[in-house]
Design an enzyme around this catalytic site. Structure first.
Site, PDB file in Angstrom:
ATOM      1  N   ASN A 128      35.674  49.847  39.965  1.00  0.00           N
ATOM      2  CA  ASN A 128      36.414  50.120  41.191  1.00  0.00           C
ATOM      3  C   ASN A 128      36.742  51.610  41.211  1.00  0.00           C
ATOM      4  O   ASN A 128      37.250  52.153  40.230  1.00  0.00           O
ATOM      5  CB  ASN A 128      37.701  49.289  41.227  1.00  0.00           C
ATOM      6  CG  ASN A 128      37.414  47.793  41.291  1.00  0.00           C
ATOM      7  OD1 ASN A 128      36.486  47.368  41.976  1.00  0.00           O
ATOM      8  ND2 ASN A 128      38.180  47.000  40.563  1.00  0.00           N
ATOM      9  N   GLN A 159      40.988  50.063  42.675  1.00  0.00           N
ATOM     10  CA  GLN A 159      41.322  50.679  41.386  1.00  0.00           C
ATOM     11  C   GLN A 159      42.848  50.781  41.252  1.00  0.00           C
ATOM     12  O   GLN A 159      43.533  51.276  42.157  1.00  0.00           O
ATOM     13  CB  GLN A 159      40.693  52.072  41.260  1.00  0.00           C
ATOM     14  CG  GLN A 159      40.888  52.663  39.865  1.00  0.00           C
ATOM     15  CD  GLN A 159      40.183  54.006  39.671  1.00  0.00           C
ATOM     16  OE1 GLN A 159      39.607  54.564  40.612  1.00  0.00           O
ATOM     17  NE2 GLN A 159      40.234  54.510  38.455  1.00  0.00           N
ATOM     18  N   HIS A 200      37.017  52.824  33.953  1.00  0.00           N
ATOM     19  CA  HIS A 200      36.749  51.643  33.133  1.00  0.00           C
ATOM     20  C   HIS A 200      35.723  50.786  33.837  1.00  0.00           C
ATOM     21  O   HIS A 200      35.723  50.680  35.067  1.00  0.00           O
ATOM     22  CB  HIS A 200      38.022  50.845  32.856  1.00  0.00           C
ATOM     23  CG  HIS A 200      38.828  50.548  34.082  1.00  0.00           C
ATOM     24  ND1 HIS A 200      39.622  51.504  34.693  1.00  0.00           N
ATOM     25  CD2 HIS A 200      38.945  49.425  34.824  1.00  0.00           C
ATOM     26  CE1 HIS A 200      40.191  50.970  35.754  1.00  0.00           C
ATOM     27  NE2 HIS A 200      39.792  49.712  35.865  1.00  0.00           N
TER      28      HIS A 200
HETATM   29  P1  5GP Z   1      41.205  48.245  38.241  1.00  0.00           P
HETATM   30  O1  5GP Z   1      42.040  47.456  39.199  1.00  0.00           O
HETATM   31  O2  5GP Z   1      41.767  49.640  38.065  1.00  0.00           O
HETATM   32  O3  5GP Z   1      39.738  48.232  38.529  1.00  0.00           O
HETATM   33  O4  5GP Z   1      41.326  47.513  36.858  1.00  0.00           O
HETATM   34  C1  5GP Z   1      42.435  47.640  36.031  1.00  0.00           C
HETATM   35  C2  5GP Z   1      42.449  46.438  35.136  1.00  0.00           C
HETATM   36  O5  5GP Z   1      43.319  46.715  34.053  1.00  0.00           O
HETATM   37  C3  5GP Z   1      42.947  45.159  35.818  1.00  0.00           C
HETATM   38  O6  5GP Z   1      41.940  44.156  35.752  1.00  0.00           O
HETATM   39  C4  5GP Z   1      44.198  44.802  35.033  1.00  0.00           C
HETATM   40  O7  5GP Z   1      44.345  43.415  34.852  1.00  0.00           O
HETATM   41  C5  5GP Z   1      43.991  45.534  33.719  1.00  0.00           C
HETATM   42  N1  5GP Z   1      45.218  45.946  33.081  1.00  0.00           N
HETATM   43  C6  5GP Z   1      46.282  46.578  33.662  1.00  0.00           C
HETATM   44  N2  5GP Z   1      47.237  46.814  32.755  1.00  0.00           N
HETATM   45  C7  5GP Z   1      46.772  46.331  31.572  1.00  0.00           C
HETATM   46  C8  5GP Z   1      47.335  46.282  30.259  1.00  0.00           C
HETATM   47  O8  5GP Z   1      48.441  46.732  29.985  1.00  0.00           O
HETATM   48  N3  5GP Z   1      46.561  45.721  29.294  1.00  0.00           N
HETATM   49  C9  5GP Z   1      45.325  45.205  29.565  1.00  0.00           C
HETATM   50  N4  5GP Z   1      44.647  44.666  28.536  1.00  0.00           N
HETATM   51  N5  5GP Z   1      44.762  45.232  30.786  1.00  0.00           N
HETATM   52  C10 5GP Z   1      45.484  45.786  31.783  1.00  0.00           C
END
Ligand code: 5GP
Length: 113
Positions: free
Chosen positions: A86, A93, A99
């Site tokens: 994302n 995101q 990531h």
């Molecule tokens: P994005 O939404 O930025 O593409 O993905 C971020 C991801 O990080 C989400 O799927 C969310 O669940 C994960 N995430 C957010 N905070 C934490 C955390 O403290 N630990 C872990 N293991 N995953 C996290």
């Protein structure tokens, strides 16, 4: 350099399950899994999002994809998994450190838009 929540996990400043690590990147289990296997592959270098990367990051970005092969193998995903990035808040995101989501462990449907 900004220290994202992911780097805090790498440094063990906050809890998180690290399932893979090499010189360039590491992988953790997502805290809110969207599939039986939901991992995040993260470069050790802080880059907020793909659209902020530049030519110097070419090798690093490639190494994330190659790491995904090894991680998928480690989790017995064969050749069946999805990689998602994302980019930017409107694309979903929420953590501003590049990531790759690696999702698998079931047949995945497709309705990301
Ligand atoms: P994005 O939404 O930025 O593409 O993905 C971020 C991801 O990080 C989400 O799927 C969310 O669940 C994960 N995430 C957010 N905070 C934490 C955390 O403290 N630990 C872990 N293991 N995953 C996290």
């Amino acid at each position: 350099m900004d220290e994202s929540i992911f780097i805090k996990i790498l440094k063990k400043e906050i809890p998180g399950e690290i399932v893979y690590e090499d010189n360039d990147c590491f992988a953790i289990k997502d805290i809110n899994p969207q599939a039986p296997i939901h991992l995040l592959i993260i470069p050790k270098k802080h880059i907020a999002k793909v659209s902020d990367a530049n030519n110097k990051d070419k090798e690093l970005l490639g190494s994330l994809l190659l790491a995904s092969q090894k991680i998928a193998k480690k989790f017995d995903l064969d050749d069946n998994y999805r990689l998602v990035i994302n980019n930017g808040p409107k694309a979903g995101q929420t953590v501003f450190h590049i990531h790759i989501h690696l999702l698998g462990g079931k047949s995945l449907s497709w309705s990301p838009g």
